[in-house]
Design a protein around this motif. Sequence first.
Motif, PDB file in Angstrom:
ATOM      1  N   MET A   1     -54.141  35.320 -20.582  1.00 53.77           N
ATOM      2  CA  MET A   1     -55.316  34.813 -19.885  1.00 53.77           C
ATOM      3  C   MET A   1     -56.213  34.081 -20.864  1.00 53.77           C
ATOM      4  O   MET A   1     -56.268  34.396 -22.047  1.00 53.77           O
ATOM      5  N   ASN A   2     -56.939  33.122 -20.370  1.00 54.17           N
ATOM      6  CA  ASN A   2     -57.851  32.338 -21.196  1.00 54.17           C
ATOM      7  C   ASN A   2     -59.033  33.205 -21.600  1.00 54.17           C
ATOM      8  O   ASN A   2     -59.865  33.548 -20.792  1.00 54.17           O
ATOM      9  N   THR A   3     -59.117  33.576 -22.877  1.00 56.06           N
ATOM     10  CA  THR A   3     -60.175  34.470 -23.340  1.00 56.06           C
ATOM     11  C   THR A   3     -61.422  33.710 -23.787  1.00 56.06           C
ATOM     12  O   THR A   3     -62.371  34.319 -24.241  1.00 56.06           O
ATOM     13  N   ARG A  12     -68.828  32.330 -12.132  1.00 55.95           N
ATOM     14  CA  ARG A  12     -68.464  31.303 -11.151  1.00 55.95           C
ATOM     15  C   ARG A  12     -67.054  31.546 -10.592  1.00 55.95           C
ATOM     16  O   ARG A  12     -66.823  31.363  -9.401  1.00 55.95           O
ATOM     17  N   ILE A  13     -66.125  31.964 -11.444  1.00 58.50           N
ATOM     18  CA  ILE A  13     -64.766  32.248 -10.981  1.00 58.50           C
ATOM     19  C   ILE A  13     -64.783  33.408  -9.989  1.00 58.50           C
ATOM     20  O   ILE A  13     -64.129  33.348  -8.942  1.00 58.50           O
ATOM     21  N   ILE A  14     -65.550  34.448 -10.292  1.00 56.35           N
ATOM     22  CA  ILE A  14     -65.654  35.590  -9.385  1.00 56.35           C
ATOM     23  C   ILE A  14     -66.260  35.153  -8.059  1.00 56.35           C
ATOM     24  O   ILE A  14     -65.784  35.532  -6.986  1.00 56.35           O
ATOM     25  N   GLN A  30     -60.053  23.773 -11.753  1.00 57.67           N
ATOM     26  CA  GLN A  30     -61.350  23.729 -12.433  1.00 57.67           C
ATOM     27  C   GLN A  30     -61.367  24.528 -13.735  1.00 57.67           C
ATOM     28  O   GLN A  30     -61.964  24.099 -14.712  1.00 57.67           O
ATOM     29  N   PHE A  31     -60.697  25.699 -13.740  1.00 57.75           N
ATOM     30  CA  PHE A  31     -60.799  26.581 -14.900  1.00 57.75           C
ATOM     31  C   PHE A  31     -59.476  26.832 -15.617  1.00 57.75           C
ATOM     32  O   PHE A  31     -59.459  27.458 -16.671  1.00 57.75           O
ATOM     33  N   GLN A  36     -52.582  34.960 -10.705  1.00 56.61           N
ATOM     34  CA  GLN A  36     -52.472  36.271 -11.340  1.00 56.61           C
ATOM     35  C   GLN A  36     -53.561  36.479 -12.389  1.00 56.61           C
ATOM     36  O   GLN A  36     -54.087  37.582 -12.551  1.00 56.61           O
ATOM     37  N   GLU A  37     -53.931  35.424 -13.095  1.00 54.28           N
ATOM     38  CA  GLU A  37     -54.999  35.527 -14.092  1.00 54.28           C
ATOM     39  C   GLU A  37     -56.350  35.767 -13.425  1.00 54.28           C
ATOM     40  O   GLU A  37     -57.185  36.508 -13.957  1.00 54.28           O
ATOM     41  N   VAL A  38     -56.565  35.171 -12.258  1.00 53.85           N
ATOM     42  CA  VAL A  38     -57.792  35.420 -11.498  1.00 53.85           C
ATOM     43  C   VAL A  38     -57.822  36.878 -11.047  1.00 53.85           C
ATOM     44  O   VAL A  38     -58.852  37.552 -11.156  1.00 53.85           O
TER      45      VAL A  38
END
Length: 92
Positions: A1-3, A12-14, A30-31, A36-38
């Motif tokens: 995952m992007n740390t 914002r992702i949440i 966008q991110f 799965q990472e979300v």
Amino acid sequence: MNTTLNDIDKDRIIEMAWEDRTTFEAIQMQFGLKEQEVIDLMRTEMKPSSFRMWRARVQGRKTKHEKLREFDKGRFKCSRQRQINNNKISKR
């Protein structure tokens, strides 16, 4: 995952993940986070009970996946979208 995500990006992702009409593809565009990472981000950033409630809500929801949607054109747009900036509503 992007740390390298900062707190504002995580917030914002949440928020986007909770929205019914925001697809996982839009979050990825966008991110750069896959579905799965979300899910993993939601699991680590939320209380267990909130995560379970979100998972139950999202599983099987057609609007969260671009390919399962029944409409091709158009998108949901909040009537106050122009005033919203960084998850806060601007003064009018």
